[in-house]
Design an enzyme around this catalytic site. Structure first.
Site, PDB file in Angstrom:
ATOM      1  N   LYS A 291      -6.631  -2.377  -3.982  1.00 31.97           N
ATOM      2  CA  LYS A 291      -6.451  -2.675  -5.420  1.00 31.97           C
ATOM      3  C   LYS A 291      -7.778  -2.990  -6.110  1.00 31.97           C
ATOM      4  CE  LYS A 291      -2.015  -2.410  -4.742  1.00 31.97           C
ATOM      5  NZ  LYS A 291      -1.055  -3.453  -5.121  1.00 31.97           N
TER       6      LYS A 291
ATOM      7  N   GLU B 151       6.350 -11.088 -15.970  1.00 26.72           N
ATOM      8  CA  GLU B 151       5.180 -11.521 -15.192  1.00 26.72           C
ATOM      9  C   GLU B 151       4.140 -12.153 -16.105  1.00 26.72           C
ATOM     10  OE1 GLU B 151       4.176  -7.821 -13.296  1.00 26.72           O
ATOM     11  OE2 GLU B 151       5.046  -8.462 -11.394  1.00 26.72           O
TER      12      GLU B 151
ATOM     13  N   ALA C 161      -0.796  -7.282  -8.040  1.00 28.56           N
ATOM     14  CA  ALA C 161      -1.480  -6.529  -9.097  1.00 28.56           C
ATOM     15  C   ALA C 161      -1.656  -5.088  -8.635  1.00 28.56           C
ATOM     16  CB  ALA C 161      -2.839  -7.154  -9.411  1.00 28.56           C
ATOM     17  N   ASP C 162      -1.864  -4.206  -9.618  1.00 24.37           N
ATOM     18  CA  ASP C 162      -2.117  -2.805  -9.277  1.00 24.37           C
ATOM     19  C   ASP C 162      -3.596  -2.474  -9.262  1.00 24.37           C
ATOM     20  OD1 ASP C 162       0.699  -1.825  -9.164  1.00 24.37           O
ATOM     21  OD2 ASP C 162       0.661  -2.729 -11.157  1.00 24.37           O
TER      22      ASP C 162
ATOM     23  N   LYS D  69      -1.399  -4.671 -14.278  1.00 27.24           N
ATOM     24  CA  LYS D  69      -0.128  -4.941 -13.607  1.00 27.24           C
ATOM     25  C   LYS D  69       0.959  -4.105 -14.254  1.00 27.24           C
ATOM     26  CE  LYS D  69       1.099  -9.126 -12.733  1.00 27.24           C
ATOM     27  NZ  LYS D  69       1.665  -8.632 -11.453  1.00 27.24           N
ATOM     28  N   GLY D  70       2.139  -4.083 -13.637  1.00 28.19           N
ATOM     29  CA  GLY D  70       3.257  -3.363 -14.229  1.00 28.19           C
ATOM     30  C   GLY D  70       3.727  -2.168 -13.431  1.00 28.19           C
TER      31      GLY D  70
ATOM     32  N   THR E 132       6.442 -10.252  -8.459  1.00 26.21           N
ATOM     33  CA  THR E 132       7.245  -9.084  -8.092  1.00 26.21           C
ATOM     34  C   THR E 132       6.380  -8.070  -7.354  1.00 26.21           C
ATOM     35  OG1 THR E 132       8.702  -9.381  -9.988  1.00 26.21           O
ATOM     36  CG2 THR E 132       8.600  -7.165  -9.050  1.00 26.21           C
TER      37      THR E 132
ATOM     38  N   THR F 232       3.580  -7.015  -2.081  1.00 33.49           N
ATOM     39  CA  THR F 232       2.633  -7.974  -1.474  1.00 33.49           C
ATOM     40  C   THR F 232       3.174  -9.388  -1.589  1.00 33.49           C
ATOM     41  OG1 THR F 232       0.843  -6.497  -2.178  1.00 33.49           O
ATOM     42  CG2 THR F 232       0.211  -8.690  -1.398  1.00 33.49           C
TER      43      THR F 232
HETATM   44  O1  DER Z   1       4.305  -4.754 -11.351  1.00 34.18           O
HETATM   45  C1  DER Z   1       3.436  -5.480 -10.852  1.00 34.18           C
HETATM   46  O2  DER Z   1       2.424  -5.883 -11.475  1.00 34.18           O
HETATM   47  C2  DER Z   1       3.604  -5.892  -9.413  1.00 34.18           C
HETATM   48  O3  DER Z   1       2.968  -7.118  -9.220  1.00 34.18           O
HETATM   49  C3  DER Z   1       3.147  -4.803  -8.435  1.00 34.18           C
HETATM   50  O4  DER Z   1       2.728  -3.645  -9.088  1.00 34.18           O
HETATM   51  C4  DER Z   1       2.138  -5.233  -7.397  1.00 34.18           C
HETATM   52  O5  DER Z   1       1.900  -4.183  -6.490  1.00 34.18           O
HETATM   53  P1  DER Z   1       2.307  -4.319  -4.932  1.00 34.18           P
HETATM   54  O6  DER Z   1       3.756  -3.929  -4.820  1.00 34.18           O
HETATM   55  O7  DER Z   1       1.365  -3.356  -4.250  1.00 34.18           O
HETATM   56  O8  DER Z   1       2.085  -5.761  -4.506  1.00 34.18           O
END
Ligand code: DER
Length: 221
Positions: free
Chosen positions: A120, A102, A82-83, A93-94, A25, A28
């Site tokens: 990141k 996830e 990932a964040d 993440k999240g 999600t 990216t």
């Molecule tokens: O919620 C998450 O972990 C998502 O993978 C997301 O936060 C990833 O970030 P992005 O939208 O910059 O790819």
């Protein structure tokens, strides 16, 4: 170069015919899904397990065939964003609110590939507020338990009301000092009654596809 598109599309090279693919999600992995959709139209045979309602909707728009844990036991490869990504490939993440599904999909995958632009990459986790998914029923007490761990939870809001996850829960975004013991923090959080899970993905990523200082796409394993 659009770093998100470059790393998102690179991940598709690891998707092979007849694979069950965990579909992540975020903005990216959006590029991963978009290219997978094109390849499916050209005959690539895969089945996807989405990590959010948002991703399920996008996959259907792209005509990527979907399956579920009712039909399969294991995922061949999961691709997600990932964040934060630390030097040891631990993750926060999240940010997109999808951490629970996830993490379930990531745990069920033989290989977890993370696609993350260079913004990141961090030396140590903790600059990004740690998302914690909680049961709404017991929010105040849960917040107090979390504060005892030395982090500072704030209820995530959306359009003037608490953000509700795909699973009907709330998210607390927790400001942390540098996270020196991520395993310990993840376990301590998940022992709190009312906490469903949190955005620490420790030792789970098999590969991170990102961009180096020369703007080259690199694979970190
Ligand atoms: O919620 C998450 O972990 C998502 O993978 C997301 O936060 C990833 O970030 P992005 O939208 O910059 O790819």
């Amino acid at each position: 170069m659009n770093e998100k598109q470059a790393v998102g599309e690179k991940a598709v090279e690891f998707v092979k015919k007849d694979m069950v693919v965990g579909l992540g999600t975020g903005s990216t992995v959006f590029y991963t899904l978009s290219l997978l959709g094109k390849l499916v139209q050209q005959g690539l045979s895969i089945k996807g397990i989405p990590t959010s309602v948002q991703t399920e909707k996008l996959a259907k728009e792209l005509n990527i065939p979907l399956t579920s844990f009712d039909e399969i036991d294991q995922i061949d490869i999961a691709i997600d964003g990932a964040d934060e990504v630390s030097g040891s490939l631990d993750l926060i993440k999240g940010g997109g609110g999808a951490l629970l599904r996830e993490k379930i999909v990531a745990k069920a995958a033989k290989k977890l590939i993370i696609v993350a632009d260079s913004t990141k990459l961090v030396d140590q986790l903790g600059s990004f507020p740690l998302p914690v998914e909680i049961v709404p029923f017991v929010m105040k007490a849960t917040k107090r338990h979390i504060q005892k761990l030395g982090i500072h939870p704030e209820l995530r809001m959306a359009n003037g009301a608490p953000f509700i996850t795909d699973n009907g829960n709330y998210i607390l975004d927790c400001a942390c000092p540098k996270i020196l013991a991520p395993n310990e923090l993840e376990n301590n959080l998940n022992m709190i009654p009312g906490v469903v899970d949190n955005g620490l993905f420790i030792g789970m990523a098999d590969m991170v596809i990102t961009v180096d200082k020369n703007k080259e796409v690199i694979l970190r394993e």
